[in-house]
Each structure stands twice: as structure tokens, then as C-alpha cells.
Design a protein around this motif. Structure first.
Motif, short mmCIF file in Angstrom:
data_model
loop_
_atom_site.label_atom_id
_atom_site.label_comp_id
_atom_site.label_asym_id
_atom_site.label_seq_id
_atom_site.Cartn_x
_atom_site.Cartn_y
_atom_site.Cartn_z
N ALA A 49 -1.22 -11.05 0.41
CA ALA A 49 -0.94 -10.91 -1.02
C ALA A 49 0.08 -9.80 -1.20
CB ALA A 49 -2.22 -10.59 -1.79
N ASP A 50 1.06 -10.05 -2.03
CA ASP A 50 2.07 -9.04 -2.37
C ASP A 50 1.94 -8.60 -3.82
OD1 ASP A 50 3.46 -9.23 0.21
OD2 ASP A 50 4.09 -11.21 -0.48
N VAL A 51 1.60 -9.54 -4.68
CA VAL A 51 1.45 -9.29 -6.12
C VAL A 51 0.23 -10.06 -6.59
CG1 VAL A 51 2.60 -9.33 -8.37
CG2 VAL A 51 3.98 -9.28 -6.28
N ALA A 52 -0.47 -9.52 -7.59
CA ALA A 52 -1.61 -10.26 -8.13
C ALA A 52 -1.86 -9.86 -9.58
CB ALA A 52 -2.87 -10.01 -7.31
N ALA A 53 -2.18 -10.86 -10.38
CA ALA A 53 -2.75 -10.61 -11.71
C ALA A 53 -4.25 -10.61 -11.49
CB ALA A 53 -2.33 -11.70 -12.69
N ILE A 54 -4.85 -9.45 -11.55
CA ILE A 54 -6.22 -9.29 -11.08
C ILE A 54 -7.09 -8.63 -12.15
CG2 ILE A 54 -5.90 -6.99 -10.06
CD1 ILE A 54 -7.46 -8.00 -7.61
N ASN A 55 -8.39 -8.86 -12.05
CA ASN A 55 -9.30 -8.21 -12.98
C ASN A 55 -9.43 -6.72 -12.63
OD1 ASN A 55 -10.81 -8.92 -10.58
ND2 ASN A 55 -12.62 -8.26 -11.70
N THR A 56 -9.95 -5.95 -13.56
CA THR A 56 -9.99 -4.50 -13.40
C THR A 56 -10.82 -4.05 -12.21
OG1 THR A 56 -9.78 -4.32 -15.79
CG2 THR A 56 -10.37 -2.32 -14.63
N TYR A 57 -11.97 -4.70 -12.00
CA TYR A 57 -12.81 -4.29 -10.86
C TYR A 57 -12.15 -4.67 -9.54
CZ TYR A 57 -16.82 -3.63 -7.83
OH TYR A 57 -17.65 -3.22 -6.82
N GLY A 58 -11.51 -5.83 -9.50
CA GLY A 58 -10.78 -6.21 -8.30
C GLY A 58 -9.68 -5.21 -7.98
N TYR A 59 -8.99 -4.74 -9.01
CA TYR A 59 -7.97 -3.70 -8.82
C TYR A 59 -8.60 -2.42 -8.30
CZ TYR A 59 -5.41 0.44 -10.31
OH TYR A 59 -4.85 1.69 -10.35
N TYR A 60 -9.74 -2.05 -8.86
CA TYR A 60 -10.45 -0.85 -8.42
C TYR A 60 -10.74 -0.91 -6.92
CZ TYR A 60 -14.62 2.07 -7.63
OH TYR A 60 -15.54 2.95 -7.11
N MET A 61 -11.24 -2.06 -6.46
CA MET A 61 -11.56 -2.22 -5.04
C MET A 61 -10.29 -2.23 -4.17
SD MET A 61 -14.76 -4.91 -4.88
CE MET A 61 -13.80 -6.28 -5.50
N ALA A 62 -9.26 -2.94 -4.63
CA ALA A 62 -8.02 -3.06 -3.86
C ALA A 62 -7.28 -1.73 -3.78
CB ALA A 62 -7.12 -4.13 -4.46
N HIS A 63 -7.32 -0.97 -4.84
CA HIS A 63 -6.67 0.35 -4.84
C HIS A 63 -7.41 1.31 -3.91
CE1 HIS A 63 -4.59 3.90 -6.40
NE2 HIS A 63 -5.77 4.48 -6.50
N LYS A 64 -8.72 1.26 -3.98
CA LYS A 64 -9.54 2.14 -3.16
C LYS A 64 -9.40 1.83 -1.67
CE LYS A 64 -14.43 3.33 -2.51
NZ LYS A 64 -15.80 3.02 -2.98
N ALA A 65 -9.35 0.55 -1.34
CA ALA A 65 -9.31 0.15 0.08
C ALA A 65 -7.90 0.11 0.65
CB ALA A 65 -9.97 -1.22 0.24
N TYR A 66 -6.93 -0.32 -0.15
CA TYR A 66 -5.59 -0.59 0.40
C TYR A 66 -4.45 0.08 -0.36
CZ TYR A 66 -8.55 -4.25 2.32
OH TYR A 66 -9.58 -4.92 2.92
N GLY A 67 -4.78 0.92 -1.35
CA GLY A 67 -3.73 1.62 -2.08
C GLY A 67 -2.91 0.74 -3.00
N VAL A 68 -3.45 -0.42 -3.38
CA VAL A 68 -2.74 -1.33 -4.27
C VAL A 68 -2.39 -0.63 -5.58
CG1 VAL A 68 -3.01 -3.44 -5.64
CG2 VAL A 68 -3.73 -3.41 -3.25
N GLU A 69 -1.18 -0.87 -6.10
CA GLU A 69 -0.68 -0.13 -7.27
C GLU A 69 -0.62 -0.98 -8.53
OE1 GLU A 69 3.18 1.17 -6.12
OE2 GLU A 69 2.46 2.65 -4.69
#
Length: 298
Positions: A86-106
Motif C-alpha cells: 500500500a502506498d496511499v489509503a483512504a482509511i478510517n481513523t483507527y486504522g490510521y492510528y494503527m498504521a501510524h504507530k506500526a509503520y509511521g504512515v502519514e
């Protein structure tokens, strides 16, 4: 003999002979398109049809090729960032929370719904039921969207926990329109979905998603109460994606939603009537709330 042939072929590949190509194609090319994920929050056909419109616009207005996909769950989108699928995603807030925490997603963009950059969950029940307030949900069967859905589970769960309300049974319908349908058909006592305020006398909350099937849904399914507001869902980017690429895609998405066709498509896919630029810092309050609800594992 077979082992010798494999050894020779490996040697030829290592020296650039025998037509062996291991070079990874440039990201954004037809051979290696930018992987854009949409979370399955509404009907799959609606997402698929409108994602084609989005793909055509992005490819026409950026120098990149895109592959837009709809994984089976929010968690699948998060995991895709960990394996560079995945390079880009329209994601829900909790999914973003997990992705940012684990992989630094911005987070780079935030969804705007009818002028609002924040949203609330709504608690729904049939209009002919005895459920009038949240207290009446004690001991009832309730439908939610997905365990990773902020508006469809985590935010309403926090509201219930704050009011010390315990349910008899929890059901996950996997998308917002399915929750409304379950309530309408009497399969559950109540449910929780996203809320958007009415516009020009027409409902814009999750009930509108099933008006074609159930024209009287507005009369048959009522809103009991709303949760507290939090920032809308973000559009996020893989951390090590080139900055120039992030900016061009962000700008193209802002331009897309400003067109009549783009606004309609984004509304159907994300419930978005506009987008605004944002940063990870805009979601600090959400992260703090989630840390209290989802304790760190020791």
C-alpha cells in the motif's frame, strides 16, 4: 543434470546474461503502479464503480499510474503498509492510528463532510421500539460496523462505556449500510454508524445509504443520540514515499473533489464533500483517546 542447469542459469542471471531482469520498476509506472487502497465501509459495487472514476482522474492529472483496490477489512489495509503493498489509503481513523504507530504512515488530507472537519457516531433504533435513550440499550442486542471502525464501533463503544451500559450481544455487520438494514429488518435492537447532519432537508447520515432499497428508512429508523465529535477520517501515505509524489497526489485529490463528478464520487465512496490538507498532529487528541481505550501491550 538438472542441478547443473539451474546453477548455470543462476550464474548467467547474476552476470546480466540470459535475459534475466530483477530490477524493480519505477513506482508509478504501468509495471509498478501506485497502490491506493479504499476501506470497505460502504457497498463494494459503489466503491468499485467510483474507484474507476478516481483512477482515471488521477492518471490523467498526475504523471503516475494507479492500482486502486478494496481489501476485505481495515486491518488488511494497515498490514499492506507493512509489506509495501500500500502506498496511499483512504482509511478510517483507527486504522490510521494503527498504521501510524506500526509503520509511521502519514496523514496528509482530512475528509470534510458538509463543511465539517469533525464527525460523530449515531445510535439508531427502530422508531416503533421502546428504545428512547442510551440507557434503554442496557442488555440489548446491538450491531456495529467493524472492530476497527472508529464511527461504527470504537467511538460509540466509548460512549457506552462512559455511561456504564452493558450490551447483551454485539454483532459486526462489516459496513454502515448493513447496520442500518439490520435495524430496519428487526434483526437487532439498535446499531451505531457514522453521522452527518441533514442538508437542504435531506438526511446525509448512514441511513441514506439504503434509501433506494428502503424509501421509508428515515421514518422507520430513528437517531437516539450522538457521540462526541472527533476529526474526520484521513487519507494517508506510506512514510518513505517520495515527498514530490505525496504532494502531487494530494493536490490531484483536492482538485478531483472540487469537480462535480469528483465530489459525487468522493461522497459515495467516503461520505466526503471536500478535503483539506492536514498533518499527523491534527490527530493527537484521537491518539490519546485510543491509548486509554486500547492499552499498550506489555
Amino acid at each position: 543434470m538438472m542441478k547443473k542447469m539451474i546453477a548455470v542459469l543462476s550464474l548467467l542471471c547474476a552476470t546480466g546474461l540470459a535475459g534475466c531482469h530483477f530490477r524493480k520498476e519505477v513506482l508509478g509506472s504501468a509495471e509498478n503502479p501506485i497502490k491506493f487502497h479504499l476501506v470497505p465501509s460502504v457497498d463494494a459495487k459503489v466503491l468499485a464503480d467510483n474507484s474507476k472514476i478516481l483512477k482515471e482522474y488521477l492518471e490523467k492529472n498526475t504523471p503516475y499510474k494507479f492500482q486502486i483496490t478494496i481489501p476485505q477489512s481495515f486491518v488488511a489495509v494497515v498490514e499492506s503498509f507493512g509489506t509495501e503493498r500500500a502506498d496511499v489509503a483512504a482509511i478510517n481513523t483507527y486504522g490510521y492510528y494503527m498504521a501510524h504507530k506500526a509503520y509511521g504512515v502519514e496523514a496528509r488530507l482530512t475528509v470534510i463532510r458538509y463543511g465539517l472537519a469533525t464527525y460523530q457516531s449515531q445510535f439508531l433504533a427502530r422508531s416503533d421500539s421502546k428504545i428512547k435513550t442510551l440507557k434503554d440499550l442496557q442488555g440489548k442486542k446491538m450491531a456495529f460496523v467493524d472492530p476497527a471502525s472508529m464511527s461504527g464501533y470504537l467511538l460509540p463503544l466509548k460512549t457506552l462505556n462512559d455511561k456504564k451500559i452493558t450490551l447483551k450481544q454485539t454483532v459486526f455487520a462489516m459496513n454502515h449500510d448493513a447496520v442500518v438494514t439490520m435495524i430496519y429488518q428487526g434483526q437487532v435492537d439498535a446499531g451505531a454508524t457514522y453521522y452527518s447532519p441533514p442538508q437542504d432537508g435531506h438526511i446525509e447520515d448512514a441511513r441514506r445509504l439504503v434509501k433506494t432499497q428502503y424509501p421509508d428508512v428515515e421514518q422507520k429508523v430513528k437517531i437516539i443520540e450522538l457521540s462526541e465529535p472527533i476529526p474526520n477520517d484521513p487519507i494517508v501515505f506510506r512514510k518513505d514515499l517520495p515527498e514530490e509524489m505525496k504532494e502531487k497526489i494530494s493536490d490531484a485529490l483536492l482538485q478531483f473533489v472540487a469537480t462535480p463528478e469528483g465530489k459525487k464520487s468522493m461522497d459515495l465512496m467516503l461520505g466526503a464533500t471536500n478535503l483539506k490538507k492536514s498533518t499527523d498532529a491534527d490527530y493527537d487528541t484521537v491518539r490519546e483517546m485510543l491509548r486509554t481505550m486500547v492499552p499498550e501491550k506489555k
